[in-house]
Design a protein around this motif. Structure first.
Motif, short mmCIF file in Angstrom:
data_model
loop_
_atom_site.label_atom_id
_atom_site.label_comp_id
_atom_site.label_asym_id
_atom_site.label_seq_id
_atom_site.Cartn_x
_atom_site.Cartn_y
_atom_site.Cartn_z
N ASP A 1 -10.49 -1.28 4.51
CA ASP A 1 -10.53 -2.66 4.00
C ASP A 1 -11.64 -3.47 4.65
OD1 ASP A 1 -8.51 -2.34 2.15
OD2 ASP A 1 -6.94 -3.14 3.44
N ARG B 1 -8.24 3.88 -3.51
CA ARG B 1 -9.13 2.80 -3.06
C ARG B 1 -10.33 3.36 -2.33
NH1 ARG B 1 -6.23 -0.59 1.13
NH2 ARG B 1 -4.60 -0.38 -0.42
N THR C 1 -5.92 -2.45 -5.72
CA THR C 1 -5.57 -1.04 -5.70
C THR C 1 -4.65 -0.73 -4.53
OG1 THR C 1 -7.70 -0.46 -6.71
CG2 THR C 1 -6.49 1.32 -5.63
N SER C 2 -3.39 -0.49 -4.82
CA SER C 2 -2.41 -0.25 -3.75
C SER C 2 -2.50 1.17 -3.20
CB SER C 2 -0.99 -0.51 -4.27
OG SER C 2 -0.69 0.34 -5.36
N ASN C 3 -2.95 2.12 -4.00
CA ASN C 3 -3.08 3.50 -3.59
C ASN C 3 -4.27 3.63 -2.64
OD1 ASN C 3 -4.13 6.33 -3.77
ND2 ASN C 3 -2.34 6.61 -5.09
N ILE C 4 -4.01 3.94 -1.38
CA ILE C 4 -5.07 3.93 -0.36
C ILE C 4 -6.14 4.97 -0.65
CG2 ILE C 4 -5.58 4.22 2.10
CD1 ILE C 4 -2.70 3.30 2.67
N SER D 1 0.82 -1.21 0.00
CA SER D 1 0.00 0.00 0.00
C SER D 1 0.86 1.26 0.00
CB SER D 1 -0.92 0.02 1.22
OG SER D 1 -1.86 -1.03 1.17
N THR D 2 0.38 2.27 -0.74
CA THR D 2 0.96 3.61 -0.72
C THR D 2 -0.14 4.59 -0.36
OG1 THR D 2 0.54 3.86 -3.09
CG2 THR D 2 2.71 3.04 -2.44
N GLU E 1 -6.61 2.70 7.03
CA GLU E 1 -6.61 1.72 5.94
C GLU E 1 -7.28 0.43 6.37
OE1 GLU E 1 -3.74 -0.61 2.73
OE2 GLU E 1 -2.84 0.24 4.54
#
Length: 225
Positions: free
Chosen positions: A167, A192, A186-189, A118-119, A163
């Motif tokens: 989730d 997301r 989707t790694s971009n928080i 995650s970023t 985060e």
């Protein structure tokens, strides 16, 4: 959770319409022989395995079991074997990953994985504000008649990690498997969150329209969350 070391290869099982998110709790009933064997091995090692979603789009044209490459990695928290050899277990999500290469097919499948890290995608303030916005949106859904128990809203409100809360909200409240898969990948928080918030807003608008058609909502209320 943050300090858990995920192995480079993990066994995995495929499930229809099931998407495992980090921190989410997934109860499972294991009866297939291949997965019973998998659990025998997993329980005596690191207790990790992945859940991949079945890709059923080509089910009518092929007998080969297809799956989406994005998966949730979980750790077994509780496992109970029944007298018939079947098992009930509680799997807790710990990470998102892509299944890159199937290295074993039998007696069960194992794959090499590429972790999805995650970023933030935004400022600390933007990330911190996600929780309040999500709670507001699901409270609005509840007020408009959505079948969201108050206990769920209270539970999500008490999750401190933004985060993690995001989730868990996606896992619990998103009804679209396709969107869940997209959000798992989707790694971009912040991105997301924005995609999930758009889903919630769409659900709210549909609830408002339904109430309007039933004559339970004034025109002035249609545009208000």
């Amino acid at each position: 959770m943050q300090n858990i070391k995920i192995p480079k290869e993990v066994p995995f099982m495929t499930l229809s319409d099931a998407v495992l998110f980090p921190q989410a709790i997934m109860p499972l009933f294991i009866f297939e022989q291949r997965y019973r064997k998998m659990l025998d091995d997993v329980l005596t090692s690191d207790r990790f395995f992945a859940v991949a979603t079945l890709d059923e789009r080509t089910q009518e044209t092929t007998t080969e079991e297809k799956f989406y490459p994005v998966a949730g990695i979980g750790i077994i928290r509780v496992c109970r074997q029944n007298p018939d050899g079947n098992l009930n277990l509680i799997l807790q999500g710990v990470a998102r990953a892509k299944l890159e290469l199937v290295v074993n097919e039998k007696p069960y499948r194992k794959a090499s994985i590429h972790p999805i890290i995650s970023t933030p995608g935004g400022t600390d303030q933007q990330i911190a504000s996600m929780k309040k916005q999500i709670v507001h949106l699901i409270q609005t859904q509840h007020r408009l008649g959505a079948n969201i128990p108050k206990d769920i809203i209270l539970f999500l409100s008490n999750v401190n990690d933004p985060e993690g809360m995001l989730d868990l909200a996606i896992y619990t409240l998103c009804s679209s498997t396709a969107l869940k898969l997209e959000l798992l990948e989707t790694s971009n928080i912040l991105s997301r969150f924005e995609k999930f918030a758009l889903f919630l807003e769409t659900e709210i608008n549909q609830l408002k329209l339904n109430m309007k058609l039933k004559g339970k909502l004034d025109d002035d209320d249609i545009g208000n969350n």
